[in-house]
Every structure is written in C-alpha cells, then in structure tokens.
Design a protein around this motif. Structure first.
Motif, PDB file in Angstrom:
ATOM      1  N   ALA A   1      40.097  55.275  43.048  1.00 10.77           N
ATOM      2  CA  ALA A   1      40.659  56.322  43.903  1.00 10.77           C
ATOM      3  C   ALA A   1      40.484  57.711  43.293  1.00 10.77           C
ATOM      4  O   ALA A   1      40.463  58.706  44.012  1.00 10.77           O
TER       5      ALA A   1
ATOM      6  N   THR B   1      42.739  52.305  60.430  1.00 14.40           N
ATOM      7  CA  THR B   1      41.914  51.674  59.393  1.00 14.40           C
ATOM      8  C   THR B   1      40.846  50.811  60.062  1.00 14.40           C
ATOM      9  O   THR B   1      41.138  50.047  60.976  1.00 14.40           O
TER      10      THR B   1
ATOM     11  N   ASN C   1      39.609  55.693  57.130  1.00 17.52           N
ATOM     12  CA  ASN C   1      39.986  54.758  56.065  1.00 17.52           C
ATOM     13  C   ASN C   1      39.273  53.423  56.311  1.00 17.52           C
ATOM     14  O   ASN C   1      39.690  52.625  57.143  1.00 17.52           O
TER      15      ASN C   1
ATOM     16  N   ALA D   1      38.291  49.828  55.009  1.00 21.91           N
ATOM     17  CA  ALA D   1      38.621  48.793  54.034  1.00 21.91           C
ATOM     18  C   ALA D   1      37.580  47.677  54.132  1.00 21.91           C
ATOM     19  O   ALA D   1      36.718  47.698  55.017  1.00 21.91           O
TER      20      ALA D   1
ATOM     21  N   THR E   1      32.503  53.848  45.711  1.00 21.57           N
ATOM     22  CA  THR E   1      33.022  53.928  47.089  1.00 21.57           C
ATOM     23  C   THR E   1      33.316  52.522  47.599  1.00 21.57           C
ATOM     24  O   THR E   1      34.350  52.271  48.229  1.00 21.57           O
TER      25      THR E   1
ATOM     26  N   ARG F   1      36.434  51.326  46.046  1.00 18.80           N
ATOM     27  CA  ARG F   1      37.615  51.969  46.638  1.00 18.80           C
ATOM     28  C   ARG F   1      37.964  51.303  47.972  1.00 18.80           C
ATOM     29  O   ARG F   1      39.124  51.073  48.292  1.00 18.80           O
ATOM     30  N   MET F   2      36.927  50.961  48.745  1.00 16.73           N
ATOM     31  CA  MET F   2      37.170  50.268  50.014  1.00 16.73           C
ATOM     32  C   MET F   2      37.841  48.919  49.771  1.00 16.73           C
ATOM     33  O   MET F   2      38.743  48.514  50.508  1.00 16.73           O
TER      34      MET F   2
ATOM     35  N   TYR G   1      41.855  50.321  47.013  1.00 15.94           N
ATOM     36  CA  TYR G   1      42.776  51.374  47.469  1.00 15.94           C
ATOM     37  C   TYR G   1      42.880  51.475  48.997  1.00 15.94           C
ATOM     38  O   TYR G   1      43.991  51.525  49.546  1.00 15.94           O
ATOM     39  N   ASN G   2      41.737  51.483  49.673  1.00 18.31           N
ATOM     40  CA  ASN G   2      41.774  51.656  51.136  1.00 18.31           C
ATOM     41  C   ASN G   2      42.487  50.501  51.831  1.00 18.31           C
ATOM     42  O   ASN G   2      43.213  50.693  52.795  1.00 18.31           O
TER      43      ASN G   2
ATOM     44  N   LYS H   1      46.422  50.422  51.345  1.00 19.49           N
ATOM     45  CA  LYS H   1      47.218  51.332  52.185  1.00 19.49           C
ATOM     46  C   LYS H   1      47.970  50.588  53.287  1.00 19.49           C
ATOM     47  O   LYS H   1      48.984  51.069  53.788  1.00 19.49           O
TER      48      LYS H   1
END
Ligand SMILES: [Zn+2]
Length: 439
Positions: free
Chosen positions: A18, A267, A293, A295, A337, A340-341, A344-345, A348
C-alpha cells in the motif's frame, strides 16, 4: 519489567504494497490482535516467536471472490462442458444445490485448509447453499470471511434464496471476523423486487452486496432489453452503486461504466484465470488508472489450485500480453500493484485498519520463505509475486493468531479433511454426472 507481546517475528523483510515500502531485518510485535510495533531488535518478551530470517512478511492475501461449495468439482468438468452456456446455471448451481449438509461441511473444510496453506487470510464467498456451515467452519479455522446465500428469486424453485435470508445472516454475525453479507448471484436470476430489497437492506444494515456483474454478453443483452440500460448503468441510475458493492468480473465495460464505478467507489474483483479463459481480457488497467478499487479473486478452487500468487502471475502476463506487448509497453500491471490488489484492496471489504503491515493495524500476515531455489536470489523483494507460489508460505497469522506454523495448519485437521474428501469422492462424482446429464 519488559513489555510483553503475544507474537514476536524476528528479523524479517516487510513488504507493504500500500505504500510500496520494503523494510529489511525488522521485528514485528503483535499484541491483542494488532501490530503493536515494528522496528529493529524490539526488546519485548513474547509467548511465541517466529524466526523471520530469509522470509518476507506481506499483508494477508484476500480472495475477494470465491465459491467454497464448488471445490468438489475439481477435475470433473471437461473443457467442452465448461463451454456450454451458461455453465453456472446449467451445472454449477444445480451441483451446489445437490450437496448434503455433511458434504458441504467437508467442502468448506477443504476450501479453508486449501486457503490457509496458500497464504490466504480472508475470503469473500460469492454465495452458496449453506453459508451458516461455511461460517462455522471458517470461524473454527480462524479465517476472516464473508458468507452469503446464493441469492436468486427467479429461476428454478429449489435454488431460491432471498435477501431476507441474508438479512438473518447479516444480523446474526454482525461485524465479527466472519460475517454475513447480501448478494445477487446474477441480475438474470433476480426480480426487480429482490434487487430493490437487497440494496435497501444493505443501506440499512451497512453491509456489503456481493454480485457477479457484467460477466457475459447474454447478461448485457438481458439488461438492455429489460431496462434499456447496461447492468452497471442500471445500478448507477438506481443509485445502488456505492462502496458497499463488490462486483466480480466486470468483463464487459464501456468507458461510461468505468467512470460510474470510479465515481461511486465500488470494488471490482478481477479473477484472472477464469476471465482470460472464459470471458475476455477485462479493462483492468483502465479501471486501475481511473482509481477504481480493484481486488483479486480466484473464483473458487474448481478450475485451479486456489492460489492467489498464480492469479497474480496470470494477470500480469495476460494483461501485459493483451494491452502492452503490441505497443512494447511492459508496465501494464506492476508486480507491486498486483500484490496491492491481492491484499490491501481486498481487505477494504472488511473495513479500515486492515491490509497493511503497519503499527496499530490488524495483524493479518502472510509469511513467505524465500530460501528456496526458485526464489534465490531475490534482489528486489517487490518482484516477489513473479516468483513465489502459495506453497512458499510457511506461516499465517489472522487477527494476531497463528493459523499455520512451518506449513502445519494448527486450526484444522489436514489428514482428516483429505481422508473425508477422498471418501466423499464417489458420491460427489455421481452427483456431478446426474447434474450434467439433466441440465
Ligand atoms: Zn463467481
């Protein structure tokens, strides 16, 4: 007196996608389910210590779209069957409906242990026949999860599940580690009443709505002839698109729909393998650029081994091949990236304070051993997703509790689950055969 921690991880590399940060040789102290401190040579006593030398800690992987009750379909559907349209209505849902409660329990245990051993700390099930069985198993397993009924009120009578049934789940589990959510299996199998009710309840109860959305051409055609609008345009016009919506696939999007997803904070869950095999190369780079966002999901373990590292790799290679290679542009989806998907994504969905390796954040951590031939030498740890697989995960922590230690799962009985899965195989195969024949 020295400060105390529940768990102390020693001398590990921390990769927190992130904020693109890499920390070398740090200690992580965990207390009361949270990351209490990160620093070098932390002076604390701890009930448990994990040696982090030669390992990388990443935020727990989140499978944001899965089908726990389809895992028993592994190796049973031929490529031809998968191409017969629509496979979800013809085979997948009828199969789920045929499962006994006992088979559903074994299926849930198999999926949960599969997830833990691949480094997944949290999941969102898209909806199955027995969400309460999954909730029980996931709670015992120590995973973080979202469960829901396979909600559809149009279509065959024995598959009908309604928003009201989900309301019971949502109210029963509240905001716990395993919680209920609303869902719409697909707009084609939902009446307007059901759709309206789902979004009204979601607003009233502050709960998510998990959907399969814009996943096939026939769904777009259905939406256009039913409402004169494409699926996302329709939801947007009704005021239903918001940060509570979790939309799997979104494979068929116009630029307007990308804009609408971005403005409303919904999302999107990209399931790379399934998407590229059976749908298309969705406009993920544009969604990411538009600030949506996005994921990552497995779409269940029936087609592939339920491994988000594999999904990250398929995504990076597939999207680069499609969107980048013709233009000699290889920076379509950076490995960080992708990570992160996958962390973190997706996290959420469970609220704030998750999906990071940061002080005062919830301690959901996946630990990867990089002292392996295929990970040696990893000069740049941010490129981990290109080389690692779920089998490289050694330890898993959820809510400050160790679920797996040195690849041994502490909360579920692996031997028993494998044994029961093997014993269930003949009757499961009979069910698959009868379902494929009749639909
Ligand atoms: Zn799905």
């Amino acid at each position: 007196m020295r400060e105390e921690a529940d768990i102390l991880i020693r001398k590990i590399i921390v990769l927190d996608p992130a904020d693109s940060k890499v920390l070398h040789d740090v200690d992580i102290a965990i207390r009361g389910g949270k990351i209490a401190k990160i620093g070098s040579e932390i002076k604390m006593d701890a009930a448990e210590e994990i040696e982090g030398e030669g390992k990388i800690a990443i935020p727990g992987l989140v499978d944001a779209h899965t089908h726990v009750f389809q895992i028993f379909l592994r190796g049973a559907l031929s490529l031809r069957e998968l191409q017969t349209h629509p496979v979800w209505l013809r085979v997948l849902i009828p199969f789920e409906a045929e499962l006994t409660r006992e088979e559903a329990r074994i299926s849930a245990e198999l999926a949960c242990i599969n997830m833990i051993k691949k480094g997944i700390t949290a999941f969102a099930d898209a909806g199955g026949p027995y969400p309460e069985i999954l909730a029980k198993v996931a709670t015992e397993a120590g995973l973080r999860g979202l469960v829901t009924h396979s909600t559809m009120d149009a279509g065959p009578e024995n598959y009908r599940r309604t928003a009201r049934m989900n309301r019971e789940l949502v109210l029963k589990y509240g905001k716990g580690r395993v919680r209920g959510c609303y869902s719409i299996r697909q707009i084609m199998t939902s009446t307007d009443i059901q759709i309206d009710e789902t979004f009204r309840y979601s607003r009233e109860d502050d709960a998510l709505v998990h959907m399969h959305l814009s996943e096939e051409v026939s769904e777009i055609q259905h939406s256009l002839s039913r409402w004169g609008l494409r699926p996302i345009e329709f939801l947007h016009n009704k005021g239903y698109l918001n940060s509570k919506v979790v939309a799997a696939h979104c494979a068929f999007l116009t630029s307007l729909e990308i804009q609408q997803l971005s403005q409303t904070g919904a999302t999107v869950v990209h399931c790379p393998t399934i998407s590229m095999l059976y749908m298309n190369f969705p406009r993920i780079p544009e969604l990411v650029a538009a600030g949506v966002n996005v994921a990552l999901g497995s779409d269940g373990g029936s087609y592939r081994p339920l491994d988000l590292f594999l999904e990250m790799n398929v995504m990076i290679s597939g999207l680069t091949g499609y969107y980048g290679t013709p233009y000699h542009d290889f920076n379509i989806i950076a490995p960080l990236t992708a990570l992160r998907m996958a962390t973190y994504n997706g996290a959420k969905m469970f609220g704030d304070g998750l999906g990071r390796i940061k002080e005062d954040h919830v301690a959901d951590i996946t630990i990867v051993d990089i002292r392996r031939p295929h990970l040696m030498p990893l000069h740049d740890p941010t490129l981990l997703p290109l080389y690692a697989t779920g089998e490289d995960v050694t330890d898993l922590i959820v809510d400050g509790r160790i679920l797996m230690r040195n690849r041994k799962v502490l909360t579920l009985d692996e031997e028993k689950i494998i044994q029961e899965s093997r014993e269930a195989q003949p009757q499961i195969l009979d069910k698959i055969k009868s379902v494929s024949k009749h639909h």
